[in-house]
Design a protein around this motif. Structure first.
Motif, short mmCIF file in Angstrom:
data_model
loop_
_atom_site.label_atom_id
_atom_site.label_comp_id
_atom_site.label_asym_id
_atom_site.label_seq_id
_atom_site.Cartn_x
_atom_site.Cartn_y
_atom_site.Cartn_z
N MET A 494 0.83 -1.19 0.00
CA MET A 494 0.00 0.00 0.00
C MET A 494 0.88 1.26 0.00
O MET A 494 0.62 2.20 -0.75
CB MET A 494 -0.94 -0.02 1.21
CG MET A 494 -1.93 -1.19 1.17
SD MET A 494 -2.94 -1.37 2.67
CE MET A 494 -4.27 -0.24 2.30
N PHE A 495 1.92 1.28 0.84
CA PHE A 495 2.82 2.43 0.85
C PHE A 495 3.56 2.56 -0.47
O PHE A 495 3.76 3.67 -0.98
CB PHE A 495 3.79 2.31 2.02
CG PHE A 495 3.23 2.80 3.32
CD1 PHE A 495 3.23 4.15 3.63
CD2 PHE A 495 2.69 1.91 4.24
CE1 PHE A 495 2.70 4.61 4.83
CE2 PHE A 495 2.16 2.36 5.44
CZ PHE A 495 2.16 3.71 5.74
N ARG A 496 4.00 1.43 -1.03
CA ARG A 496 4.71 1.48 -2.30
C ARG A 496 3.80 2.04 -3.40
O ARG A 496 4.23 2.88 -4.21
CB ARG A 496 5.18 0.08 -2.69
CG ARG A 496 5.89 0.00 -4.03
CD ARG A 496 6.26 -1.45 -4.35
NE ARG A 496 6.94 -1.56 -5.63
CZ ARG A 496 6.31 -1.65 -6.81
NH1 ARG A 496 4.98 -1.63 -6.86
NH2 ARG A 496 7.02 -1.77 -7.93
N ALA A 497 2.55 1.59 -3.44
CA ALA A 497 1.62 2.07 -4.45
C ALA A 497 1.44 3.58 -4.36
O ALA A 497 1.37 4.28 -5.38
CB ALA A 497 0.27 1.37 -4.29
N LEU A 498 1.41 4.11 -3.16
CA LEU A 498 1.27 5.55 -2.98
C LEU A 498 2.51 6.30 -3.44
O LEU A 498 2.44 7.27 -4.19
CB LEU A 498 1.00 5.87 -1.51
CG LEU A 498 -0.40 5.64 -0.98
CD1 LEU A 498 -0.43 5.77 0.53
CD2 LEU A 498 -1.38 6.62 -1.61
N LEU A 499 3.67 5.83 -2.98
CA LEU A 499 4.90 6.57 -3.22
C LEU A 499 5.39 6.46 -4.66
O LEU A 499 6.14 7.32 -5.12
CB LEU A 499 5.98 6.09 -2.25
CG LEU A 499 5.74 6.50 -0.79
CD1 LEU A 499 6.62 5.71 0.15
CD2 LEU A 499 5.96 7.99 -0.60
#
Length: 592
Positions: A494-499
């Protein structure tokens, strides 16, 4: 007879333990609202509750002194929901006592639940001892005779029958539908209210300067001069805080032994107030509220997503914290991502939906892509927060974070509520980003933020509950459609998708706030930690070239070290390491 005491307090650390212990010597419960105390008051209250005392602690996040509203709500709750026979409104500096040596509980039990009663103040001053001693055992002096001012005690039956509210200061009660606030008739209670208005020059100065700021913040005709606090505050600012002898020229020695059960204090050593510290803290709160009002002009909306993945207890915990949010334009979407709702949970959710507090998306038969489409279609927020099961937020999170992101000069991608390093839960894989008090709102580039995660194999403490996201990032990420595994969220994904979102290209920075607006990170199970490690390892293989050679080597060594430790814990705990997850994890470790 069920007796419930109610109170609203702020910065009363020098007296709060004595007050609570004494009040609960005659009351069955104490409902107490902490008005954002900036001293040790809240810490002492939490410790008293942890002892097992029947203490229900709430928080008031408005800067203004809204005592009448808070206490009236407490009165209704005590009478209508908790079935109290008597409700006793008190301030922290008020100690209810019998008229003569004896038991105050026995005096209260002689009252009728059908009546409303008055009890007069009598002023006392401690002239010796320290805050570490129970206040009623210290050397005291008393102002002769009772004061003309009084407080009320309300019968539960009268409160229910007449739908009563309390005036500012709880000096009397009135009928809820009476626009003129005419007080209901009161009978005299044969007791006294020992009022410790002045306890030390430091306490009196601290009380005066902060009390008037909070009263003035209400900006109401009801505030008038705030019970004299306006004048007292002006004198304190001019360095003219009166001594107790000036405040009370005529006093007599007093001994309250026999009027109350003597109490041993545990948490009150070194609690002499500091007026300057309290004044600065109160100024900070008012400044923050001013910024929030500026941001309010933009009328932003927020969508909170609280997904259900089949486990009821952590979901209920998270939903309850989100429902307590005080943001005005707030919608809560509850997507049922996996699992079936129990009858009791379904009933609770339907009740919340009927009250307009939440919207339920789907059920056990509507999952996967349909749910993500529904999220994107139904959400109306300019900003979005996800609160995963087990995560919690504090009620003022959205007000503070929305204001901060709207008022920044930089177009920040999203906000992370970080909190102090020492506040980080010692639970892998959560970690503080290391913002400091000097930074207030720190900035970190989106690329560096992801490299930090990839290097250390961690996510920001608080998980998804720490974030406030722009709506365009959610749409670009398809609401995390690709970040679920077997119907459950994968935090690192989820964090990777955002960043790494294409929409992020217009925003160079992520904002990192020092203030912590989320609860402790939920502890991951060993299989959840293994899944996190597995996902981190895969991303490290695919994107490790974005790190320096030194960072990549450190990350790979950390991955192997964590893997050995995690497998050892799993074997010691009796985990079945022959399942597909553990087998895949071990295979990745062998290849690392």
């Amino acid at each position: 007879m069920k007796i419930i005491a109610i109170s609203m307090v702020k910065n009363e650390m020098d007296i709060i333990e004595s007050f609570v212990r004494h009040t609960l010597s005659f009351a069955d419960e104490l409902l107490i609202c902490d008005h954002q105390s900036t001293d040790a008051t809240r810490d002492i209250l939490e410790k008293l509750r942890a002892e097992g005392l029947p203490l229900d602690i709430r928080t008031e996040y408005r800067a203004a002194h809204v005592q009448a509203e808070v206490m009236s709500n407490f009165l209704r709750e005590a009478a209508e929901e908790r079935g109290a026979d008597l409700i006793v409104p008190l301030d922290a500096d008020e100690f209810l006592l019998p008229k003569t040596p004896g038991d105050v509980r026995a005096s209260l039990e002689a009252l009728s639940p059908e009546g409303v009663y008055s009890v007069n103040w009598q002023f006392y001053v401690p002239v010796g001892g320290t805050e570490a001693e129970f206040l009623l055992t210290r050397p005291l002096r008393r102002v002769p005779g009772e004061d003309e001012c009084f407080k009320c005690i309300v019968g539960g039956a009268a409160a229910r029958r007449e739908r009563l509210c309390l005036v500012e200061g709880s000096h009397s009660a009135y009928k809820r539908d009476d626009p003129h606030h005419w007080s209901v008739p009161m009978e005299r209670f044969d007791g006294t209210l020992a009022h410790f208005y002045w306890r030390s020059e430091e306490q009196f100065r601290a009380k005066a300067v902060v009390a008037w700021m909070n009263i003035a913040a209400k900006y109401s005709v009801d505030a008038v001069a705030g019970g004299g606090y306006r004048a007292i505050s002006a004198k304190a600012a001019a360095g003219k805080t009166p001594s107790w002898q000036e405040r009370y020229p005529v006093t007599e020695p007093a001994n309250l032994q026999g009027y109350a059960k003597m109490q041993a204090l545990r948490y009150s050593d070194g609690t002499r107030p500091d007026a300057f510290q309290n004044l600065v803290a109160a100024g900070n709160v008012l400044a923050e509220n001013y910024a929030i009002l500026q941001a309010e002009e933009k009328q932003a909306r927020v969508t909170s997503v609280v997904p259900f993945f089949g486990e009821e207890a952590p979901f209920r915990k998270s939903l309850s914290s989100v429902c307590d949010e005080v943001f005005p334009r707030h919608e809560i979407l509850v997507p049922v991502m996996a699992g079936a709702l129990s009858p009791s949970l379904a009933k609770s959710l339907m009740r919340l939906a009927a009250a307009g507090k939440i919207s339920i998306l789907g059920d056990a038969r509507l999952t996967g892509g349909d749910i993500f489409d529904a999220l994107q279609t139904r959400a109306t927020g300019d900003f979005v927060e996800w609160v995963l099961p087990g995560e919690t937020v504090v009620p003022q999170k959205l007000r503070a974070m929305v204001a901060s992101i709207l008022l920044q000069d930089e177009a920040l991608a999203f906000y992370i509520s970080d909190g102090a390093e020492e506040a980080a839960a010692a639970v892998p894989p959560y970690h503080s980003l290391g913002a400091t008090l000097e930074d207030n709102v720190a900035r970190i580039t989106t690329a560096v933020c992801y490299q930090w995660m990839l290097h250390y194999g961690v996510v920001p403490q608080g998980g998804m509950s720490a974030l406030l996201l722009r709506r365009e990032h959610m749409d670009d990420c398809q609401w995390f459609r690709s970040c679920m595994m077997d119907g459950h969220p994968v935090l690192f994904s989820m964090f990777r998708a955002l960043l790494l979102s294409p929409a992020i290209k217009d925003y160079d920075f992520v904002g990192v706030m020092v203030s912590c607006y989320h609860g402790p990170s939920p502890k991951m199970t060993l299989p959840e930690q293994a899944l996190h490690q597995l996902v981190w390892g895969r991303f490290l293989q695919e994107e490790g070239q974005d790190l320096s050679e030194k960072q990549r080597g450190e990350a790979e060594e950390r991955f192997r070290r964590n893997g050995i430790q995690l497998l050892t814990q799993a074997l010691e705990a009796g985990e079945d390491t022959g399942t597909g997850l553990w087998q895949a994890y071990q295979a990745m470790l062998r290849d690392a």
